[in-house]
Design a protein around this motif. Sequence first.
Motif, mmCIF file in Angstrom:
data_model
loop_
_atom_site.group_PDB
_atom_site.id
_atom_site.type_symbol
_atom_site.label_atom_id
_atom_site.label_comp_id
_atom_site.label_asym_id
_atom_site.label_seq_id
_atom_site.Cartn_x
_atom_site.Cartn_y
_atom_site.Cartn_z
ATOM 1 N N ILE A 539 5.596 5.158 -1.212
ATOM 2 C CA ILE A 539 5.463 6.111 -2.331
ATOM 3 C C ILE A 539 5.786 5.418 -3.651
ATOM 4 C CG2 ILE A 539 6.419 8.213 -3.321
ATOM 5 C CD1 ILE A 539 6.763 9.273 -0.492
ATOM 6 N N LEU A 540 6.886 4.647 -3.693
ATOM 7 C CA LEU A 540 7.245 3.952 -4.934
ATOM 8 C C LEU A 540 6.205 2.904 -5.293
ATOM 9 C CD1 LEU A 540 11.099 3.515 -4.414
ATOM 10 C CD2 LEU A 540 9.906 5.227 -5.791
ATOM 11 N N ASN A 541 5.650 2.222 -4.293
ATOM 12 C CA ASN A 541 4.605 1.232 -4.568
ATOM 13 C C ASN A 541 3.372 1.889 -5.170
ATOM 14 O OD1 ASN A 541 3.628 -1.674 -4.020
ATOM 15 N ND2 ASN A 541 2.018 -0.404 -3.138
ATOM 16 N N ALA A 542 3.006 3.084 -4.636
ATOM 17 C CA ALA A 542 1.851 3.799 -5.186
ATOM 18 C C ALA A 542 2.134 4.273 -6.603
ATOM 19 C CB ALA A 542 1.499 4.977 -4.275
ATOM 20 N N ALA A 543 3.361 4.798 -6.845
ATOM 21 C CA ALA A 543 3.695 5.289 -8.183
ATOM 22 C C ALA A 543 3.714 4.160 -9.210
ATOM 23 C CB ALA A 543 5.055 5.986 -8.139
ATOM 24 N N ASN A 544 4.148 2.959 -8.803
ATOM 25 C CA ASN A 544 4.276 1.848 -9.750
ATOM 26 C C ASN A 544 2.985 1.073 -9.951
ATOM 27 O OD1 ASN A 544 7.007 2.389 -10.135
ATOM 28 N ND2 ASN A 544 7.622 1.108 -8.398
ATOM 29 N N HIS A 545 2.116 1.037 -8.909
ATOM 30 C CA HIS A 545 0.942 0.177 -8.989
ATOM 31 C C HIS A 545 -0.379 0.947 -9.004
ATOM 32 C CE1 HIS A 545 3.268 -3.545 -8.357
ATOM 33 N NE2 HIS A 545 4.006 -2.811 -7.504
ATOM 34 N N ALA A 546 -0.459 2.062 -8.257
ATOM 35 C CA ALA A 546 -1.737 2.778 -8.177
ATOM 36 C C ALA A 546 -1.950 3.698 -9.374
ATOM 37 C CB ALA A 546 -1.790 3.592 -6.876
ATOM 38 N N PHE A 547 -0.849 4.234 -9.952
ATOM 39 C CA PHE A 547 -0.972 5.198 -11.054
ATOM 40 C C PHE A 547 -0.191 4.674 -12.261
ATOM 41 C CE2 PHE A 547 -1.000 7.539 -7.010
ATOM 42 C CZ PHE A 547 -2.277 8.067 -7.064
ATOM 43 N N VAL A 548 -0.709 3.607 -12.845
ATOM 44 C CA VAL A 548 -0.044 2.985 -13.996
ATOM 45 C C VAL A 548 -0.451 3.716 -15.267
ATOM 46 C CG1 VAL A 548 0.123 0.753 -12.872
ATOM 47 C CG2 VAL A 548 -1.930 1.318 -14.171
ATOM 48 N N ASP A 549 0.384 3.537 -16.301
ATOM 49 C CA ASP A 549 0.109 4.093 -17.638
ATOM 50 C C ASP A 549 -0.053 5.612 -17.607
ATOM 51 O OD1 ASP A 549 0.151 1.489 -18.577
ATOM 52 O OD2 ASP A 549 -2.019 1.226 -18.268
ATOM 53 N N GLY A 550 0.754 6.292 -16.788
ATOM 54 C CA GLY A 550 0.719 7.753 -16.751
ATOM 55 C C GLY A 550 -0.520 8.340 -16.122
ATOM 56 N N GLY A 553 -2.925 11.546 -10.243
ATOM 57 C CA GLY A 553 -3.620 11.335 -8.973
ATOM 58 C C GLY A 553 -2.926 12.069 -7.837
ATOM 59 N N THR A 554 -3.363 11.744 -6.637
ATOM 60 C CA THR A 554 -2.868 12.441 -5.450
ATOM 61 C C THR A 554 -2.465 11.414 -4.398
ATOM 62 O OG1 THR A 554 -4.316 14.307 -5.876
ATOM 63 C CG2 THR A 554 -3.408 14.123 -3.649
ATOM 64 N N ILE A 555 -1.344 11.679 -3.769
ATOM 65 C CA ILE A 555 -0.897 10.904 -2.608
ATOM 66 C C ILE A 555 -0.913 11.842 -1.406
ATOM 67 C CG2 ILE A 555 1.026 9.682 -1.526
ATOM 68 C CD1 ILE A 555 1.910 8.801 -4.295
ATOM 69 N N SER A 556 -1.575 11.422 -0.325
ATOM 70 C CA SER A 556 -1.642 12.250 0.886
ATOM 71 C C SER A 556 -0.963 11.515 2.039
ATOM 72 C CB SER A 556 -3.095 12.558 1.257
ATOM 73 O OG SER A 556 -3.785 11.377 1.585
ATOM 74 N N ILE A 557 -0.185 12.283 2.805
ATOM 75 C CA ILE A 557 0.508 11.757 3.987
ATOM 76 C C ILE A 557 0.116 12.635 5.159
ATOM 77 C CG2 ILE A 557 2.731 11.201 5.033
ATOM 78 C CD1 ILE A 557 3.886 11.090 2.195
ATOM 79 N N ALA A 558 -0.481 12.047 6.185
ATOM 80 C CA ALA A 558 -0.926 12.808 7.364
ATOM 81 C C ALA A 558 -0.484 12.060 8.616
ATOM 82 C CB ALA A 558 -2.438 12.996 7.360
ATOM 83 N N ALA A 559 -0.182 12.819 9.638
ATOM 84 C CA ALA A 559 0.233 12.229 10.921
ATOM 85 C C ALA A 559 -0.391 13.022 12.052
ATOM 86 C CB ALA A 559 1.757 12.213 11.055
ATOM 87 N N ARG A 560 -0.694 12.335 13.141
ATOM 88 C CA ARG A 560 -1.255 12.991 14.313
ATOM 89 C C ARG A 560 -0.928 12.129 15.539
ATOM 90 N NH1 ARG A 560 -6.059 10.640 16.081
ATOM 91 N NH2 ARG A 560 -6.955 9.078 14.691
ATOM 92 N N ALA A 561 -0.951 12.798 16.697
ATOM 93 C CA ALA A 561 -0.718 12.071 17.955
ATOM 94 C C ALA A 561 -1.955 11.261 18.307
ATOM 95 C CB ALA A 561 -0.384 13.047 19.084
ATOM 96 N N ARG A 562 -1.721 10.050 18.752
ATOM 97 C CA ARG A 562 -2.816 9.169 19.160
ATOM 98 C C ARG A 562 -2.586 8.794 20.629
ATOM 99 N NH1 ARG A 562 -6.327 5.187 16.738
ATOM 100 N NH2 ARG A 562 -6.644 3.433 18.136
ATOM 101 N N ALA A 572 -2.402 7.590 1.975
ATOM 102 C CA ALA A 572 -3.554 7.284 1.124
ATOM 103 C C ALA A 572 -3.297 7.774 -0.293
ATOM 104 C CB ALA A 572 -4.820 7.927 1.687
ATOM 105 N N ASP A 573 -3.855 7.039 -1.252
ATOM 106 C CA ASP A 573 -3.828 7.480 -2.652
ATOM 107 C C ASP A 573 -5.198 7.235 -3.254
ATOM 108 O OD1 ASP A 573 -4.004 4.858 -4.252
ATOM 109 O OD2 ASP A 573 -2.334 4.423 -2.909
ATOM 110 N N ASP A 574 -5.486 7.941 -4.341
ATOM 111 C CA ASP A 574 -6.770 7.783 -5.038
ATOM 112 C C ASP A 574 -6.573 7.060 -6.360
ATOM 113 O OD1 ASP A 574 -5.373 9.728 -6.338
ATOM 114 O OD2 ASP A 574 -6.967 11.243 -6.316
ATOM 115 N N GLY A 575 -5.678 6.062 -6.325
ATOM 116 C CA GLY A 575 -5.331 5.352 -7.551
ATOM 117 C C GLY A 575 -6.256 4.195 -7.860
ATOM 118 N N ALA A 576 -5.673 3.130 -8.436
ATOM 119 C CA ALA A 576 -6.467 2.026 -8.978
ATOM 120 C C ALA A 576 -7.093 1.161 -7.905
ATOM 121 C CB ALA A 576 -5.593 1.154 -9.884
ATOM 122 N N GLY A 577 -6.512 1.103 -6.702
ATOM 123 C CA GLY A 577 -7.060 0.254 -5.654
ATOM 124 C C GLY A 577 -6.679 -1.204 -5.847
ATOM 125 N N MET A 578 -7.177 -2.049 -4.929
ATOM 126 C CA MET A 578 -6.849 -3.475 -4.940
ATOM 127 C C MET A 578 -8.120 -4.304 -4.892
ATOM 128 S SD MET A 578 -3.767 -3.684 -2.142
ATOM 129 C CE MET A 578 -2.455 -2.471 -2.076
#
Length: 672
Positions: A539-550, A553-562, A572-578
């Motif tokens: 979460i902190l990595n997404a806040a610092n790198h994916a959504f820079v300069d204010g 966006g959205t961060i989604s956390i999902a879990a399921r049995a595999r 997943a996030d819809d931020g700047a990407g790599m």
Amino acid sequence: MPIRWRILSIAALNSAVVLVLAAMIWNGAQVLRSAWDDVRQVRQSDQVLALLESETSRLQNLIHRYINQPSPEFFAEILLLREAILGTLTTRASTDPMLSGSVDELERVTERFLDGFGELRTVQAAISKTYEQQVLGSTRDMAGLYSIIEGATGHRDAPIWPELGKSREAFTATLVAANGYYFSQNQASAEEARRNIDTIDKTVPEMASLADNDLQRMALERLKDRTGALREGLTKLSEQLASRTELLRNSIDASQAETIGAIDELSVKMRQREQKAQETFDRTLDDISRRVLSIAVIFLGIILTAGVMIALSIRLPLHQIISAMQAITSGDYDRQVQGTAARDEVGAMARAVEVFRESAIAKRATEDELRASKEQAEGALLELRAAQQNLIDAERLAALGGLVAGVAHEVNNPIGISLTVASSFARRSEMFEAELKSDSQLRRSQLEDFVRASRDASQQLVANLQRAGELIQSFKQVAVDRSHAERRQFSLSEATDQIIASLRPVLKKAVISLSVDVPPGLVIDGYPGSYGQILTNLILNAANHAFVDGRSGTISIAARARGPDDIEIIFADDGAGMTPDVQRQAFDPFFTTRRNEGGTGLGLHIVYNLVTQQLGGRMMLDSRLGQGTTFRIIMPKTAKGGHGTTDTTADQTADATSDGISQWPNRTMSST
């Protein structure tokens, strides 16, 4: 002679042995093939004869069954079997070289056997016609006449009635005996039928003398005629049945016996020929075996003699070389290597050992220098690993410090509100107490206002203190999990909610919305502190790198049995990407794109180590520039790793292999 020529000479000698043996085996194989072809052909011919014998015997049985119980099914089966026998004779026996000279005789006997069935069917048709017309027809007429006589007799006391009953009883017995004779050809039944017909002939004149009307006399006269016709029919039926029996014996059974005899004669010839071919086969095989054994023994002696001589010419120089190498390996470098002047391969080996001895002498001189350099390098590596571990611990403490600051800020709001409400309520209570102690009368409205204010204050206090308690409890659980790497069972949904609650202050600083889809039934036996650190770092990595300069966006956390044993977590996030270059180095230690802004490059490295080492899971990264980033984590419901992380990627691979964790493509990344 060089060793290769010595070995080639042995190989050439072996090749000569193989060629000689191959020629002998090939010559014998031709004879064996010819003898075996004769044996195989005789066996095939014997199979054809056995098939003909079986089919003719079955056909004979079917003909007998058809004669005793005529039916369309039996007749159709007889015709099919007849065609099968003729087909076997014309298609298989005629083309068989072993049977071609005897097919004409077999066909003649078989045709006579099959033609006898046609004659037998003609006789059978005549028998059926005689039985239907002369036997059954006469009995039907006689039954009707008996009915007429009984009808013309007025009562049972009439004088004719005893003779009529006796005659009628004889008629019934005649009918049963005639049917029994037709179906079973039992001569006793025929004799019984004739005796009963004689009884009917005797009773008819007596009944005629006792008849009391013309109808009875006319019926008795007609009954006498039909009795004679029945006698003639039984006689004719007996003759035809005898003719059929004779035809079965002479045309069917005799012909079938003659066919079987011819087949047996051919079978004897086939067996004799097979025995002769088998003897030729066995004799040839024994001859080949003796020749091959003799030549093999001779050449084996030659090969053994040559091999011993060549082995002795190689063994002594090799033994000297081995002794020299043992001396070198034991540290005795002063012993000279023997045989270096030889011009064969052993001499080349001796010269190579000499070079090795000289190299060992030079190596010993440099080992001390290398040992000192190695000790210095190991010391530097230990210092580097200690520094790296200190940086990782500092990163963890920094994340925990930020967490504490954020939670303190969150708890301050409900505590401050509670303090304000409590102060106001205290002042209100003092005022109400003063009013109670005054001489003026307390009004109802004043009491209601105080009660209403008290209720509002208590509700606000309870709500804010509950909020503060929840925040403190979440922080307490997260802090305990972070500071104690204890293994326990925990609910993934509850742990996720506690971690997100502790990170709300950080998320409020950025315009980021959070979507969580973790079902409540997922329970993990593992390390909740490690899971909390993984989720916090992501979460902190997404806040610092994916959504820079204010950027929002959205961060989604999902879990399921595999499956039954694993859980899949999608972050997943819809931020700047790599970019592809950043993706390839994302999990490397000390790699960061924000070095000038205080980034250490250890966040994702810690996440990767925790997932793969402590939780025994797998991790995959997928990112596209401008379209966001997705982390896919698959970890077991029961953690397979241990406490602590390794420092390098090579160490991770070694530990994963030693723990039995298959090397799934953890760091698969998109290149687009």
